[in-house]
Motif scaffolding. Structure first.
Motif, PDB file in Angstrom:
ATOM      1  N   LEU A 145      11.344   7.227  -4.458  1.00  0.00           N
ATOM      2  CA  LEU A 145      10.904   6.701  -5.749  1.00  0.00           C
ATOM      3  C   LEU A 145      12.087   6.154  -6.541  1.00  0.00           C
ATOM      4  CD1 LEU A 145       8.845   6.195  -7.955  1.00  0.00           C
ATOM      5  CD2 LEU A 145       9.066   8.591  -8.656  1.00  0.00           C
ATOM      6  N   ILE A 146      13.193   6.886  -6.578  1.00  0.00           N
ATOM      7  CA  ILE A 146      14.372   6.432  -7.319  1.00  0.00           C
ATOM      8  C   ILE A 146      14.911   5.138  -6.712  1.00  0.00           C
ATOM      9  CG2 ILE A 146      16.766   6.981  -7.909  1.00  0.00           C
ATOM     10  CD1 ILE A 146      15.935   9.910  -8.099  1.00  0.00           C
ATOM     11  N   GLY A 147      14.897   5.051  -5.385  1.00  0.00           N
ATOM     12  CA  GLY A 147      15.386   3.843  -4.722  1.00  0.00           C
ATOM     13  C   GLY A 147      14.548   2.623  -5.068  1.00  0.00           C
ATOM     14  N   GLU A 148      13.233   2.776  -5.069  1.00  0.00           N
ATOM     15  CA  GLU A 148      12.364   1.641  -5.391  1.00  0.00           C
ATOM     16  C   GLU A 148      12.460   1.274  -6.870  1.00  0.00           C
ATOM     17  OE1 GLU A 148       8.419   1.556  -3.869  1.00  0.00           O
ATOM     18  OE2 GLU A 148       8.950   2.597  -2.010  1.00  0.00           O
ATOM     19  N   LEU A 149      12.578   2.275  -7.732  1.00  0.00           N
ATOM     20  CA  LEU A 149      12.764   1.984  -9.156  1.00  0.00           C
ATOM     21  C   LEU A 149      14.062   1.212  -9.382  1.00  0.00           C
ATOM     22  CD1 LEU A 149      11.652   5.345 -10.827  1.00  0.00           C
ATOM     23  CD2 LEU A 149      10.611   3.102 -11.219  1.00  0.00           C
ATOM     24  N   SER A 150      15.115   1.612  -8.690  1.00  0.00           N
ATOM     25  CA  SER A 150      16.409   0.933  -8.831  1.00  0.00           C
ATOM     26  C   SER A 150      16.325  -0.515  -8.372  1.00  0.00           C
ATOM     27  CB  SER A 150      17.479   1.678  -8.023  1.00  0.00           C
ATOM     28  OG  SER A 150      17.637   3.004  -8.488  1.00  0.00           O
ATOM     29  N   ALA A 151      15.553  -0.766  -7.315  1.00  0.00           N
ATOM     30  CA  ALA A 151      15.416  -2.123  -6.795  1.00  0.00           C
ATOM     31  C   ALA A 151      14.649  -3.024  -7.762  1.00  0.00           C
ATOM     32  CB  ALA A 151      14.719  -2.087  -5.436  1.00  0.00           C
ATOM     33  N   HIS A 152      13.635  -2.481  -8.418  1.00  0.00           N
ATOM     34  CA  HIS A 152      12.808  -3.264  -9.336  1.00  0.00           C
ATOM     35  C   HIS A 152      13.376  -3.305 -10.758  1.00  0.00           C
ATOM     36  CE1 HIS A 152       9.181  -4.056  -6.886  1.00  0.00           C
ATOM     37  NE2 HIS A 152       9.481  -2.925  -6.277  1.00  0.00           N
ATOM     38  N   TYR A 153      14.248  -2.380 -11.067  1.00  0.00           N
ATOM     39  CA  TYR A 153      14.732  -2.196 -12.440  1.00  0.00           C
ATOM     40  C   TYR A 153      15.310  -3.460 -13.081  1.00  0.00           C
ATOM     41  CZ  TYR A 153      17.579  -0.182 -16.217  1.00  0.00           C
ATOM     42  OH  TYR A 153      18.167   0.098 -17.423  1.00  0.00           O
ATOM     43  N   ALA A 179       0.818  -1.208   0.000  1.00  0.00           N
ATOM     44  CA  ALA A 179       0.000   0.000   0.000  1.00  0.00           C
ATOM     45  C   ALA A 179       0.854   1.260   0.000  1.00  0.00           C
ATOM     46  CB  ALA A 179      -0.934  -0.009   1.208  1.00  0.00           C
ATOM     47  N   SER A 180       2.036   1.213   0.674  1.00  0.00           N
ATOM     48  CA  SER A 180       2.875   2.404   0.767  1.00  0.00           C
ATOM     49  C   SER A 180       3.966   2.430  -0.288  1.00  0.00           C
ATOM     50  CB  SER A 180       3.509   2.478   2.162  1.00  0.00           C
ATOM     51  OG  SER A 180       4.363   1.360   2.369  1.00  0.00           O
ATOM     52  N   SER A 181       4.145   1.360  -1.024  1.00  0.00           N
ATOM     53  CA  SER A 181       5.203   1.292  -2.024  1.00  0.00           C
ATOM     54  C   SER A 181       4.923   2.240  -3.175  1.00  0.00           C
ATOM     55  CB  SER A 181       5.339  -0.137  -2.563  1.00  0.00           C
ATOM     56  OG  SER A 181       5.768  -1.018  -1.551  1.00  0.00           O
ATOM     57  N   MET A 182       5.962   2.854  -3.668  1.00  0.00           N
ATOM     58  CA  MET A 182       5.836   3.735  -4.823  1.00  0.00           C
ATOM     59  C   MET A 182       5.936   2.964  -6.130  1.00  0.00           C
ATOM     60  SD  MET A 182       7.840   7.252  -3.926  1.00  0.00           S
ATOM     61  CE  MET A 182       7.044   8.524  -2.950  1.00  0.00           C
ATOM     62  N   GLY A 197       6.981  -6.210 -16.098  1.00  0.00           N
ATOM     63  CA  GLY A 197       6.781  -4.777 -15.944  1.00  0.00           C
ATOM     64  C   GLY A 197       6.551  -4.363 -14.502  1.00  0.00           C
ATOM     65  N   ILE A 198       6.621  -3.071 -14.282  1.00  0.00           N
ATOM     66  CA  ILE A 198       6.348  -2.472 -12.983  1.00  0.00           C
ATOM     67  C   ILE A 198       5.487  -1.233 -13.209  1.00  0.00           C
ATOM     68  CG2 ILE A 198       8.392  -3.309 -11.772  1.00  0.00           C
ATOM     69  CD1 ILE A 198       9.807  -0.706 -12.466  1.00  0.00           C
ATOM     70  N   THR A 199       4.856  -0.762 -12.154  1.00  0.00           N
ATOM     71  CA  THR A 199       4.058   0.459 -12.253  1.00  0.00           C
ATOM     72  C   THR A 199       4.383   1.390 -11.090  1.00  0.00           C
ATOM     73  OG1 THR A 199       2.172  -0.309 -10.929  1.00  0.00           O
ATOM     74  CG2 THR A 199       2.163  -0.851 -13.269  1.00  0.00           C
ATOM     75  N   ILE A 200       4.193   2.665 -11.357  1.00  0.00           N
ATOM     76  CA  ILE A 200       4.186   3.675 -10.300  1.00  0.00           C
ATOM     77  C   ILE A 200       2.718   4.057 -10.131  1.00  0.00           C
ATOM     78  CG2 ILE A 200       5.039   5.919  -9.535  1.00  0.00           C
ATOM     79  CD1 ILE A 200       7.264   5.643 -11.635  1.00  0.00           C
ATOM     80  N   SER A 249       3.136  15.734  -5.052  1.00  0.00           N
ATOM     81  CA  SER A 249       4.136  16.280  -4.127  1.00  0.00           C
ATOM     82  C   SER A 249       5.033  15.195  -3.531  1.00  0.00           C
ATOM     83  CB  SER A 249       3.442  17.052  -3.002  1.00  0.00           C
ATOM     84  OG  SER A 249       2.533  16.207  -2.303  1.00  0.00           O
ATOM     85  N   GLU A 250       4.534  13.956  -3.423  1.00  0.00           N
ATOM     86  CA  GLU A 250       5.325  12.870  -2.851  1.00  0.00           C
ATOM     87  C   GLU A 250       6.379  12.342  -3.816  1.00  0.00           C
ATOM     88  OE1 GLU A 250       2.817   9.779  -1.469  1.00  0.00           O
ATOM     89  OE2 GLU A 250       1.580  11.083  -0.199  1.00  0.00           O
ATOM     90  N   LEU A 251       6.252  12.690  -5.084  1.00  0.00           N
ATOM     91  CA  LEU A 251       7.129  12.123  -6.106  1.00  0.00           C
ATOM     92  C   LEU A 251       8.325  13.006  -6.426  1.00  0.00           C
ATOM     93  CD1 LEU A 251       4.247  11.019  -8.477  1.00  0.00           C
ATOM     94  CD2 LEU A 251       5.656   9.491  -7.102  1.00  0.00           C
ATOM     95  N   LEU A 252       8.326  14.234  -5.923  1.00  0.00           N
ATOM     96  CA  LEU A 252       9.368  15.186  -6.286  1.00  0.00           C
ATOM     97  C   LEU A 252      10.480  15.234  -5.245  1.00  0.00           C
ATOM     98  CD1 LEU A 252       7.120  18.101  -7.571  1.00  0.00           C
ATOM     99  CD2 LEU A 252       8.140  16.223  -8.869  1.00  0.00           C
ATOM    100  N   ALA A 253      11.676  15.555  -5.717  1.00  0.00           N
ATOM    101  CA  ALA A 253      12.841  15.582  -4.830  1.00  0.00           C
ATOM    102  C   ALA A 253      12.808  16.769  -3.878  1.00  0.00           C
ATOM    103  CB  ALA A 253      14.117  15.619  -5.666  1.00  0.00           C
TER     104      ALA A 253
END
Length: 286
Positions: A86-94, A5-8, A30-33, A39-43
């Motif tokens: 977001l970048i961390g989770e994308l890197s893990a799933h990439y 539920a909390s995963s990006m 595939g993966i989804t965001i 506001s939660e997605l920006l650095a």
């Protein structure tokens, strides 16, 4: 990584695994965001106030104001960077999508866009992050100047789908209806050689099959047509872009999909329609 539920970033599952097994179909990794507050997605969290001002309703009597704000909004979203989470989770799933050695290209799109409708095709993590920012920027900039009536959600980012790009001989789309008339007692299958981008808009020549839903188990072919195809669209891995390649005479005048495969895809569309409770369309590759 946190709970689902909390995963990006989560695994892309267009239909249930049970239905995948029952219908004997597969889809690219595939993966989804998922949809979530922009506001939660920006650095930079401090951009929230700027975005809040830009996303306010505009005076319809002053369209220039909307265009200026749309430009500013797009610039912010293209240059602000994405959040570390977001970048961390994308890197893990990439690696699960691009491969451990980054041997696969990726296709990136918002959830409501067909995989064949001009998606971004790219290679590498850096290009992926840039593409995600661009999709967010385009979504909100277009939404800001959209003149269609109705409520606009100007704070929630759209769902983004990232899938492994496939090498294909032919591609197309199958629909549990006839798209021009919306007739529900027919099912349609379109195909072409190579990548069928914009196939519904006829920007590429296409082959067509139209079936009548004779029964739940059997379709009756009522019309077929082979388009006059001169080239196929394929991804050039060296140049990292789409290239038109000439077809030989046999492929120019022949069908890119056999009647048997077309009937299978049409039947699959009907079964999905029954399972999901409404009209369906899906992209396919072979």
């Amino acid at each position: 990584m946190g709970t689902a539920a909390s995963s990006m970033v989560v695994e892309y599952i267009p239909i249930s695994n049970l239905l995948v097994e029952e219908l004997d179909v597969c889809y690219p990794a595939g993966i989804t965001i998922p949809k979530r507050p922009l506001s939660e997605l920006l650095a930079d969290p401090s951009l929230g106030d700027q975005l809040e001002d830009l996303l306010q309703p505009f005076d319809p009597e002053d369209p220039n104001s909307a265009m200026i704000r749309s430009f500013k909004l797009s610039k912010i979203l293209r240059t602000s960077g994405l959040s570390e989470k977001l970048i961390g989770e994308l890197s893990a799933h990439y690696p699960a999508v691009a491969g451990d050695q980054e041997q696969y290209d990726l296709v990136v799109r918002t959830r409501d866009i067909s995989p064949l409708d001009s998606p971004a095709r790219l290679h590498g993590m850096e290009a992926l992050l840039t593409s995600i920012q661009r999709l967010y920027a385009e979504h909100f900039a277009n939404l800001l100047i959209d003149t269609e009536p109705g409520e606009k959600d100007m704070k929630t980012a759209p769902k983004i789908v990232i899938q492994r790009a496939l090498v294909t001989e032919s591609t197309g789309v199958a629909m549990s209806f006839e798209p021009k008339s919306q007739a529900a007692n027919f099912t349609s299958v379109y195909s072409t050689w190579g990548l069928a981008e914009d196939i519904l808009r006829r920007t590429v020549a296409r082959d067509e099959y139209l079936f009548h839903k004779w029964s739940a188990e059997k379709l009756h072919l009522v019309y077929s047509r082979a388009g006059e195809k001169e080239f196929e669209l394929q991804w050039d891995h060296g140049l990292k872009r789409l290239q038109h390649r000439p077809l030989n005479r046999v492929k120019e005048r022949g069908f890119s999909l056999s009647p048997e495969r077309a009937q299978y895809l049409g039947t699959l569309a009907v079964r999905l329609e029954k399972e999901l409770g409404g009209p369906v369309d899906f992209s396919w590759v072979c």
